[in-house]
Design a protein around this motif. Structure first.
Motif, mmCIF file in Angstrom:
data_model
loop_
_atom_site.group_PDB
_atom_site.id
_atom_site.type_symbol
_atom_site.label_atom_id
_atom_site.label_comp_id
_atom_site.label_asym_id
_atom_site.label_seq_id
_atom_site.Cartn_x
_atom_site.Cartn_y
_atom_site.Cartn_z
ATOM 1 N N PRO A 260 -3.592 -10.182 16.581
ATOM 2 C CA PRO A 260 -4.458 -11.337 16.806
ATOM 3 C C PRO A 260 -5.887 -10.908 17.125
ATOM 4 O O PRO A 260 -6.137 -9.762 17.507
ATOM 5 C CB PRO A 260 -3.811 -12.033 18.002
ATOM 6 C CG PRO A 260 -2.997 -10.994 18.673
ATOM 7 C CD PRO A 260 -2.624 -9.960 17.651
ATOM 8 N N ARG B 90 0.585 -12.414 1.214
ATOM 9 C CA ARG B 90 0.763 -13.275 2.362
ATOM 10 C C ARG B 90 1.191 -14.612 1.791
ATOM 11 O O ARG B 90 0.645 -15.089 0.805
ATOM 12 C CB ARG B 90 -0.555 -13.398 3.134
ATOM 13 C CG ARG B 90 -0.401 -14.159 4.404
ATOM 14 C CD ARG B 90 -1.575 -13.967 5.346
ATOM 15 N NE ARG B 90 -1.539 -15.052 6.324
ATOM 16 C CZ ARG B 90 -0.690 -15.081 7.341
ATOM 17 N NH1 ARG B 90 0.125 -14.080 7.553
ATOM 18 N NH2 ARG B 90 -0.680 -16.112 8.162
ATOM 19 N N ARG C 111 1.944 -17.689 3.490
ATOM 20 C CA ARG C 111 1.558 -18.955 4.106
ATOM 21 C C ARG C 111 0.116 -18.842 4.538
ATOM 22 O O ARG C 111 -0.288 -17.833 5.105
ATOM 23 C CB ARG C 111 2.426 -19.253 5.337
ATOM 24 C CG ARG C 111 3.747 -19.917 5.011
ATOM 25 C CD ARG C 111 4.429 -20.399 6.281
ATOM 26 N NE ARG C 111 3.821 -21.630 6.790
ATOM 27 C CZ ARG C 111 4.152 -22.847 6.354
ATOM 28 N NH1 ARG C 111 5.067 -23.006 5.412
ATOM 29 N NH2 ARG C 111 3.577 -23.917 6.868
ATOM 30 N N GLY C 112 -0.662 -19.872 4.263
ATOM 31 C CA GLY C 112 -2.040 -19.904 4.728
ATOM 32 C C GLY C 112 -2.921 -18.915 4.005
ATOM 33 O O GLY C 112 -2.587 -18.395 2.946
ATOM 34 N N LYS C 113 -4.098 -18.696 4.583
ATOM 35 C CA LYS C 113 -5.085 -17.803 3.995
ATOM 36 C C LYS C 113 -4.762 -16.361 4.363
ATOM 37 O O LYS C 113 -4.073 -16.111 5.341
ATOM 38 C CB LYS C 113 -6.459 -18.113 4.601
ATOM 39 C CG LYS C 113 -7.119 -19.375 4.138
ATOM 40 C CD LYS C 113 -8.156 -19.832 5.164
ATOM 41 C CE LYS C 113 -9.189 -18.767 5.461
ATOM 42 N NZ LYS C 113 -10.192 -18.626 4.382
ATOM 43 N N PRO C 114 -5.319 -15.436 3.619
ATOM 44 C CA PRO C 114 -5.139 -14.041 4.034
ATOM 45 C C PRO C 114 -5.760 -13.828 5.411
ATOM 46 O O PRO C 114 -6.755 -14.468 5.757
ATOM 47 C CB PRO C 114 -5.912 -13.249 2.977
ATOM 48 C CG PRO C 114 -6.207 -14.192 1.879
ATOM 49 C CD PRO C 114 -6.167 -15.572 2.437
ATOM 50 N N ILE C 115 -5.145 -12.958 6.198
ATOM 51 C CA ILE C 115 -5.704 -12.575 7.491
ATOM 52 C C ILE C 115 -6.935 -11.699 7.215
ATOM 53 O O ILE C 115 -6.839 -10.753 6.443
ATOM 54 C CB ILE C 115 -4.679 -11.732 8.271
ATOM 55 C CG1 ILE C 115 -3.350 -12.492 8.411
ATOM 56 C CG2 ILE C 115 -5.218 -11.276 9.607
ATOM 57 C CD1 ILE C 115 -3.378 -13.652 9.344
ATOM 58 N N PRO C 116 -8.091 -12.004 7.810
ATOM 59 C CA PRO C 116 -9.245 -11.127 7.541
ATOM 60 C C PRO C 116 -8.986 -9.720 8.060
ATOM 61 O O PRO C 116 -8.143 -9.506 8.927
ATOM 62 C CB PRO C 116 -10.387 -11.777 8.338
ATOM 63 C CG PRO C 116 -9.908 -13.118 8.725
ATOM 64 C CD PRO C 116 -8.416 -13.064 8.759
ATOM 65 N N ALA D 270 -13.900 -6.760 9.217
ATOM 66 C CA ALA D 270 -14.713 -7.973 9.155
ATOM 67 C C ALA D 270 -15.252 -8.365 10.532
ATOM 68 O O ALA D 270 -16.271 -9.045 10.633
ATOM 69 C CB ALA D 270 -13.894 -9.123 8.568
#
Lengths: 469, 469
Positions: free
Chosen positions: B255, B284, B286-291, B295
């Motif tokens: 996180p 991935r 579900r949802g957007k890729p984790i940055p 970044a």
């Protein structure tokens, strides 16, 4: 919910959930939503924004995954504590300096690393590629053997035996993406705290690579037969890196007597090895190829390294290394986890290229081209520099021109550069101090120039060296 | 001249000069022609053998080049002194053991390194290759930039920014033949005597690679958010190797809070860096890729490493590394002489593949395939192992099955293997001692198996784990 006033644009091409996610993330990052602050329930926010609840669910889920918010059972969603976040610069200034590779323009560049680029066998390569990339060979797309594919190793083994007299089995071959990579791997195989002796002068890139290792690097002077063996004994190194077939830059072919002396040196201690870099042995213009040092090694003391980058094209990054049995065991224990660095597609193409005779045909073609350039350079040197000695002929892709006069090497290079001619000074290939009575010597590579260019280049070179005050 | 009685065969297909050369060389090697012995003049031998004098000249010249004979002015040719030659074994016995790679046959292999091999985009690859290999781009066959071609670096830079939020310029990118190679290069960039912290459990290959360096390797335990920062401070390492987007093997997504803590740790000392291995972030579900962690890095403390081997095919050996400015300078000073390890032809093909959208299309296709397999595995685990927890879902190409029962992990793997099912034990990914209260955990990779195979494999696995005494 004030912080959650957001304008959603259903025509923006971005998902609504992404817009919600972006907005909340920005609010958190900019410190507008603070630690421990409770977010509205997904039902409430969905009503408020007039979107479906699953859209908000998805946005919250993404924020959860990335750790911006947390879910507290029976209580809802809260902003996480994120240390050091608030002073985050949203936009990092693009401070990176642009890469500036200054390539000075020369009319003729006598680089010893030059190659004839027009002769890449692209028709054959394309044809083999087409035959290779078919759907029925799916195993080819899996990760291959760390040493390289057995088919290619077998083909290389046969080629090396026939052309260089190398005695080995395919099991001893490790294929890698260039000599530099193979040396990096060799460092891991041989282990730390070794000492390596290099001929002086030598190939500067190899010297730099060994310097980057946890190795003691020692230099050993050369006589007319190559590395001086007495000095090798004295220097205390346990590895020696040599180029017996055509030393760079001197062009010396190490005679069999010196080879046997080196092998004897290696045989006297278990940890001693000879690293034979056979970098341009394909090109020899009189007589048969000189056999490799490995061919005379009966005690498994030679690590043989060769490359296809010189003979096919520098863009092709495929080299190979033949390991003696004892080092093969070290490799298997300590280095097998390093994945192969060569694409299996490329391995397969190269395998067919060699196996079906296209490589031999390519080499014959290149030998003719290079011999003609070699002869043109030799002829031009004799015409325009009649009093000066030329050495390193009969093999390889460069000659040495031994200057007689009272200019320094640096002055010669500058005079040449001023007239659009790039030549290379042999003093650059020395590590440390130059030998006594050093006479300026020019390295003239001819592989990248046509006969007329060579002739013209040498003519200009002679003019500017002679006429400049 | 008795030793020079030789039978020449003008129909053998071998040059006469070669036959003469071979014969004399053999006589010397076998001790029949001794040191200091004088050879007949070329004129005499030519007459004797009834061949032209230039033929003998050529044979003698070759022997001279290789150091078997020497020319003494006004006196003729003599056999050289060659120490240690006479006991030379002409034929070295082929003692090399055959390479025996025992590949046990499993019905279903749940390897976490598996990939779908049928989906290599070979039509597109072939088409781009054909367009790439044309004669009018000869510069492509020359040696390229050590960091890789600027075109491909620019394309990767854009892709990384759009898909992973990576902030960098093309100047910061180094392309290399696989992650293992990039780590070898990184060792040279970072210098010797470093200490590196790895998450525990971790990717064992990375651990072995760091162990092969002149580095102190330390392990740091993980909690549910990833690497424990307190333990990182305590261990005294100045580098930390992490997989924030999808840790192997735990599947933990680090996180943002933990990421900021790691970045803070790195910012406190100049020599500290985070090595982010973003090995399978493309997948991935579900949802957007984790940055990426990079970044969020505003102090140039993250070395970002990614690969195309996972997303396109393991056979394609192309990875990339984004260097912070300070390390870029180290690279330029200390490592620019290491030649690129990726063929420029392959670089050019990959560049077009990404730039023209084929990569994105390929990824979308693979995501669909892998999501369907992921769902099949998750479903099968819930059906056949109803009481057991599954973790690491939503991303990557493997899941963890947390076993509840009184068998050891080894017993589970053996029971599975006995029934033709290869599964992997998570304890293998730990360095050193297992945590207290360790419960056997199976790593189930699904990328290389079809849905029906997954379903069937899990069914068999459940049967043999439950029924075996």
């Amino acid at each position: 919910m004030n912080d959650l006033v957001m304008e959603l644009d259903s025509h923006s091409g971005r998902h609504l959930y992404e817009q919600i996610y972006d907005h909340i993330k920005r609010e958190i990052r900019e410190g507008k939503l603070l630690y421990d602050e409770k977010l509205p329930s997904t039902r409430l926010l969905a009503e408020y924004l007039q979107v479906s609840r699953s859209t908000v669910d998805l946005a919250y889920e993404q924020l959860l995954s990335e750790g911006y918010i947390e879910s507290r059972p029976y209580r809802g969603f809260f902003v996480c504590k994120i240390e050091g976040l608030y002073d985050f610069q949203a936009q990092r200034a693009e401070t990176a300096e642009r890469e500036t590779v200054v390539v000075p323009k020369y009319r003729y560049d006598f680089s010893p690393n030059g190659v004839e680029l027009n002769s890449f066998p692209f028709r054959t390569w394309k044809k083999i590629t087409k035959e290779t990339l078919t759907g029925d060979r799916k195993e080819m797309f899996a990760l291959g053997h760390p040493q390289g594919d057995m088919e290619l190793r077998t083909t290389i083994c046969r080629y090396l035996h026939a052309s260089r007299g190398v005695n080995c089995s395919p099991e001893q071959i490790v294929i890698g993406a260039g000599n530099d990579y193979l040396l990096l791997l060799l460092e891991k195989i041989l282990g730390r705290h070794r000492s390596v002796a290099l001929e002086n002068p030598t190939y500067k890139r190899a010297y730099r690579i060994f310097e980057s290792f946890a190795y003691d690097v020692r230099t050993v002077p050369m006589d007319e037969n190559g590395m001086c063996v007495d000095a090798l004994y004295e220097c205390g190194a346990d590895l020696a890196y040599v180029m017996p077939s055509h030393q760079f830059p001197t062009g010396i072919v190490m005679p069999i007597g010196r080879r046997m002396e080196l092998l004897k040196w290696a045989s006297q201690k278990e940890q001693r090895y000879l690293i034979e870099d056979d970098y341009d042995s394909e090109f020899r213009y009189r007589g048969k190829p000189i056999p490799s040092l490995q061919a005379s090694d009966r005690e498994e003391k030679v690590i043989y390294i060769g490359t296809f980058s010189k003979a096919i094209a520098p863009a092709i990054r495929i080299s190979y290394m033949v390991l003696p049995q004892r080092l093969l065991e070290c490799y298997r224990c300590q280095c097998m986890f390093f994945s192969s660095t060569v694409s299996r597609i490329d391995q397969s193409i190269l395998n067919v290229f060699i196996r079906d005779g296209a490589f031999e045909r390519h080499l014959n073609k290149m030998r003719k081209i290079y011999k003609s350039r070699h002869d043109a350079l030799l002829g031009a040197c004799r015409t325009y520099f009649p009093g000066m000695e030329v050495s390193g002929e009969n093999a390889g892709l460069h000659l040495l021109l031994h200057y007689k006069g009272n200019r320094t090497e640096k002055e010669l290079l500058e005079a040449a550069a001023g007239n659009g001619i790039k030549v290379y000074g042999m003093s650059e290939t020395y590590i440390g101090r130059l030998p006594e009575n050093w006479q300026p010597t020019l390295i003239l590579g001819y592989a990248g120039l046509h006969e007329t260019e060579i002739e013209d280049g040498v003519r200009i070179l002679a003019g500017c060296i002679k006429h400049q005050p």
